[in-house]
Design an enzyme around this catalytic site. Structure first.
Site, PDB file in Angstrom:
ATOM      1  N   ASP A  19     -14.245 195.327  16.022  1.00  0.00           N
ATOM      2  CA  ASP A  19     -14.802 194.032  15.635  1.00  0.00           C
ATOM      3  C   ASP A  19     -14.822 193.895  14.114  1.00  0.00           C
ATOM      4  O   ASP A  19     -14.976 194.888  13.404  1.00  0.00           O
ATOM      5  CB  ASP A  19     -16.233 193.916  16.202  1.00  0.00           C
ATOM      6  CG  ASP A  19     -16.701 192.470  16.270  1.00  0.00           C
ATOM      7  OD1 ASP A  19     -15.885 191.558  16.042  1.00  0.00           O
ATOM      8  OD2 ASP A  19     -17.898 192.249  16.537  1.00  0.00           O
ATOM      9  N   TRP A  24     -13.726 190.472   7.785  1.00  0.00           N
ATOM     10  CA  TRP A  24     -13.024 191.228   6.735  1.00  0.00           C
ATOM     11  C   TRP A  24     -12.151 190.264   5.925  1.00  0.00           C
ATOM     12  O   TRP A  24     -12.159 190.288   4.694  1.00  0.00           O
ATOM     13  CB  TRP A  24     -12.154 192.309   7.383  1.00  0.00           C
ATOM     14  CG  TRP A  24     -11.387 193.157   6.411  1.00  0.00           C
ATOM     15  CD1 TRP A  24     -11.793 194.338   5.845  1.00  0.00           C
ATOM     16  CD2 TRP A  24     -10.080 192.886   5.867  1.00  0.00           C
ATOM     17  NE1 TRP A  24     -10.825 194.819   4.993  1.00  0.00           N
ATOM     18  CE2 TRP A  24      -9.768 193.940   4.996  1.00  0.00           C
ATOM     19  CE3 TRP A  24      -9.154 191.854   6.042  1.00  0.00           C
ATOM     20  CZ2 TRP A  24      -8.560 194.008   4.298  1.00  0.00           C
ATOM     21  CZ3 TRP A  24      -7.952 191.917   5.339  1.00  0.00           C
ATOM     22  CH2 TRP A  24      -7.667 192.983   4.482  1.00  0.00           C
ATOM     23  N   SER A  64     -10.647 190.275  24.863  1.00  0.00           N
ATOM     24  CA  SER A  64     -11.596 190.181  25.973  1.00  0.00           C
ATOM     25  C   SER A  64     -11.346 188.901  26.764  1.00  0.00           C
ATOM     26  O   SER A  64     -10.691 187.967  26.270  1.00  0.00           O
ATOM     27  CB  SER A  64     -13.028 190.174  25.435  1.00  0.00           C
ATOM     28  OG  SER A  64     -13.309 188.930  24.833  1.00  0.00           O
ATOM     29  N   GLU A  66     -13.308 186.710  27.155  1.00  0.00           N
ATOM     30  CA  GLU A  66     -13.965 185.632  26.407  1.00  0.00           C
ATOM     31  C   GLU A  66     -13.127 185.157  25.215  1.00  0.00           C
ATOM     32  O   GLU A  66     -13.363 184.072  24.686  1.00  0.00           O
ATOM     33  CB  GLU A  66     -15.339 186.098  25.889  1.00  0.00           C
ATOM     34  CG  GLU A  66     -16.409 186.270  26.970  1.00  0.00           C
ATOM     35  CD  GLU A  66     -16.246 187.532  27.815  1.00  0.00           C
ATOM     36  OE1 GLU A  66     -15.607 188.503  27.337  1.00  0.00           O
ATOM     37  OE2 GLU A  66     -16.723 187.547  28.970  1.00  0.00           O
ATOM     38  N   ASN A  67     -12.159 185.975  24.775  1.00  0.00           N
ATOM     39  CA  ASN A  67     -11.382 185.604  23.580  1.00  0.00           C
ATOM     40  C   ASN A  67     -10.526 184.350  23.769  1.00  0.00           C
ATOM     41  O   ASN A  67     -10.092 183.737  22.793  1.00  0.00           O
ATOM     42  CB  ASN A  67     -10.490 186.771  23.118  1.00  0.00           C
ATOM     43  CG  ASN A  67     -11.246 187.852  22.375  1.00  0.00           C
ATOM     44  OD1 ASN A  67     -10.869 189.016  22.366  1.00  0.00           O
ATOM     45  ND2 ASN A  67     -12.360 187.481  21.738  1.00  0.00           N
ATOM     46  N   ARG A 193     -23.851 195.503  20.587  1.00  0.00           N
ATOM     47  CA  ARG A 193     -23.734 195.038  21.982  1.00  0.00           C
ATOM     48  C   ARG A 193     -22.516 195.663  22.638  1.00  0.00           C
ATOM     49  O   ARG A 193     -21.566 196.034  21.951  1.00  0.00           O
ATOM     50  CB  ARG A 193     -23.539 193.514  22.003  1.00  0.00           C
ATOM     51  CG  ARG A 193     -24.754 192.701  21.657  1.00  0.00           C
ATOM     52  CD  ARG A 193     -24.523 191.236  22.034  1.00  0.00           C
ATOM     53  NE  ARG A 193     -23.467 190.644  21.223  1.00  0.00           N
ATOM     54  CZ  ARG A 193     -23.683 189.971  20.093  1.00  0.00           C
ATOM     55  NH1 ARG A 193     -24.902 189.806  19.641  1.00  0.00           N
ATOM     56  NH2 ARG A 193     -22.678 189.458  19.423  1.00  0.00           N
ATOM     57  N   GLU A 206     -22.298 208.086  24.820  1.00  0.00           N
ATOM     58  CA  GLU A 206     -23.095 207.951  23.595  1.00  0.00           C
ATOM     59  C   GLU A 206     -22.626 206.669  22.917  1.00  0.00           C
ATOM     60  O   GLU A 206     -21.412 206.436  22.798  1.00  0.00           O
ATOM     61  CB  GLU A 206     -22.818 209.124  22.636  1.00  0.00           C
ATOM     62  CG  GLU A 206     -23.358 210.448  23.089  1.00  0.00           C
ATOM     63  CD  GLU A 206     -24.879 210.532  22.987  1.00  0.00           C
ATOM     64  OE1 GLU A 206     -25.510 209.689  22.315  1.00  0.00           O
ATOM     65  OE2 GLU A 206     -25.436 211.451  23.598  1.00  0.00           O
TER      66      GLU A 206
HETATM   67  C1  FPP Z   1     -11.899 191.561  16.370  1.00  0.00           C
HETATM   68  O1  FPP Z   1     -12.260 190.885  15.205  1.00  0.00           O
HETATM   69  C2  FPP Z   1     -10.533 191.213  16.711  1.00  0.00           C
HETATM   70  C3  FPP Z   1     -10.037 190.966  17.936  1.00  0.00           C
HETATM   71  C4  FPP Z   1     -10.815 191.057  19.179  1.00  0.00           C
HETATM   72  C5  FPP Z   1      -8.629 190.514  18.009  1.00  0.00           C
HETATM   73  C6  FPP Z   1      -7.546 191.443  18.413  1.00  0.00           C
HETATM   74  C7  FPP Z   1      -7.420 192.793  17.838  1.00  0.00           C
HETATM   75  C8  FPP Z   1      -6.462 193.159  16.970  1.00  0.00           C
HETATM   76  C9  FPP Z   1      -5.532 192.193  16.342  1.00  0.00           C
HETATM   77  C10 FPP Z   1      -6.254 194.576  16.679  1.00  0.00           C
HETATM   78  C11 FPP Z   1      -4.882 194.973  17.171  1.00  0.00           C
HETATM   79  C12 FPP Z   1      -4.800 195.544  18.542  1.00  0.00           C
HETATM   80  C13 FPP Z   1      -3.645 195.947  19.161  1.00  0.00           C
HETATM   81  C14 FPP Z   1      -3.724 196.739  20.406  1.00  0.00           C
HETATM   82  C15 FPP Z   1      -2.281 195.641  18.651  1.00  0.00           C
HETATM   83  P1  FPP Z   1     -12.925 189.432  15.236  1.00  0.00           P
HETATM   84  O2  FPP Z   1     -11.859 188.397  15.131  1.00  0.00           O
HETATM   85  O3  FPP Z   1     -13.819 189.324  16.426  1.00  0.00           O
HETATM   86  O4  FPP Z   1     -13.732 189.484  13.893  1.00  0.00           O
HETATM   87  P2  FPP Z   1     -15.062 188.680  13.517  1.00  0.00           P
HETATM   88  O5  FPP Z   1     -16.137 189.106  14.470  1.00  0.00           O
HETATM   89  O6  FPP Z   1     -15.321 189.156  12.131  1.00  0.00           O
HETATM   90  O7  FPP Z   1     -14.734 187.243  13.583  1.00  0.00           O
END
Ligand code: FPP
Length: 235
Positions: A19, A24, A64, A66-67, A193, A206
């Site tokens: 996360d 970032w 997820s 939810e994404n 969470r 853990e």
């Molecule tokens: C989390 O940050 C990011 C995600 C859930 C998006 C997908 C993950 C990646 C791009 C990493 C690469 C993975 C693979 C397997 C190639 P966020 O967007 O939730 O950040 P925020 O909470 O700061 O908004």
């Protein structure tokens, strides 16, 4: 079950919620996609660090259920990032003896992505150095629901009586039934969470939370999490 690894105090299976990519990027006045791109670089670093540390399995929450609620441009960007990353990295993972697999509902993905997922799993199936599990369109509640459906089908077929359903029967139907359950869960980005990640599988893990954003996570932060795991295992 975790007796062997606790003797050495090395987790056998680490599960991570990655996360903080968006924050970032925002903290650097950059667009969110730059954060996701950096997040992929962290995935590479952490996979390498885990193989070097003899971790048997690493499960990453990449997308997820939810994404999908995110703006459509961001969703397509993340899915495109999966496609390019898979194309680029599978040969490297294979060369390093990593077995790749995906958990989650693939039906919603494009044919192209599904094909790449199938190919990467088939290509790395025989590898034994480390299991790398990508949770994509995954939700813990979805996982438990799917397992329940499988058991219900067995009951309807007359193979099983309702009273014969035990946690062991459930566990056998849940994703990753063949792996040791995660003994260390890490979440970066400051939230504390589990967010519908591996609900069943994390029963005894853990839990380790750190404030650092995923693009800033690396071997040193991984070692800090493993050290926290080791000191808790000692107690
Ligand atoms: C989390 O940050 C990011 C995600 C859930 C998006 C997908 C993950 C990646 C791009 C990493 C690469 C993975 C693979 C397997 C190639 P966020 O967007 O939730 O950040 P925020 O909470 O700061 O908004």
């Amino acid at each position: 079950m975790a007796i062997d690894s606790n003797a050495e105090r090395i987790p056998r299976h680490i599960a991570i919620i990655m996360d903080g990519n968006g924050r970032w990027a925002r903290s650097r006045m950059l667009p969110r996609y730059v954060g996701h791109r950096e997040g992929v670089k962290t995935v590479r670093r952490v996979v390498e660090a885990c193989t070097e540390r003899n971790i048997a399995a690493l499960t990453l929450f990449a997308f997820s259920s939810e994404n999908w609620r995110r703006p459509s441009e961001e969703v397509s960007l993340i899915l495109n990032l999966f496609v390019t990353t898979l194309k680029k990295e599978v040969a490297v993972l294979h060369g390093n003896g990593v077995r790749l697999r995906f958990i989650g509902d693939r039906a919603a993905f494009s044919g192209k992505l599904r094909e790449l997922i199938d190919e990467s799993e088939a290509c790395t199936r025989g590898n034994t150095r480390m299991e790398l599990v990508i949770a994509a369109n995954y939700g813990g509640q979805w996982d438990i629901t799917e397992a329940s459906k499988a058991i219900a089908r067995r009951v309807v077929a007359g193979e099983l009586q309702p009273d014969e359903i035990t946690p062991q029967i459930m566990a056998a139907e849940i994703s990753l039934a063949d792996l040791p359950p995660p003994d260390l869960f890490i979440r970066t980005g400051g939230e504390r969470r589990i967010s519908n990640f591996l609900l069943w599988q994390l029963a005894y893990a853990e839990l380790y939370f750190c404030d650092c954003y995923w693009p800033d996570f690396g071997p040193a932060e991984l070692d800090a999490a493993v050290a926290a795991f080791a000191s808790r295992a000692r107690r």
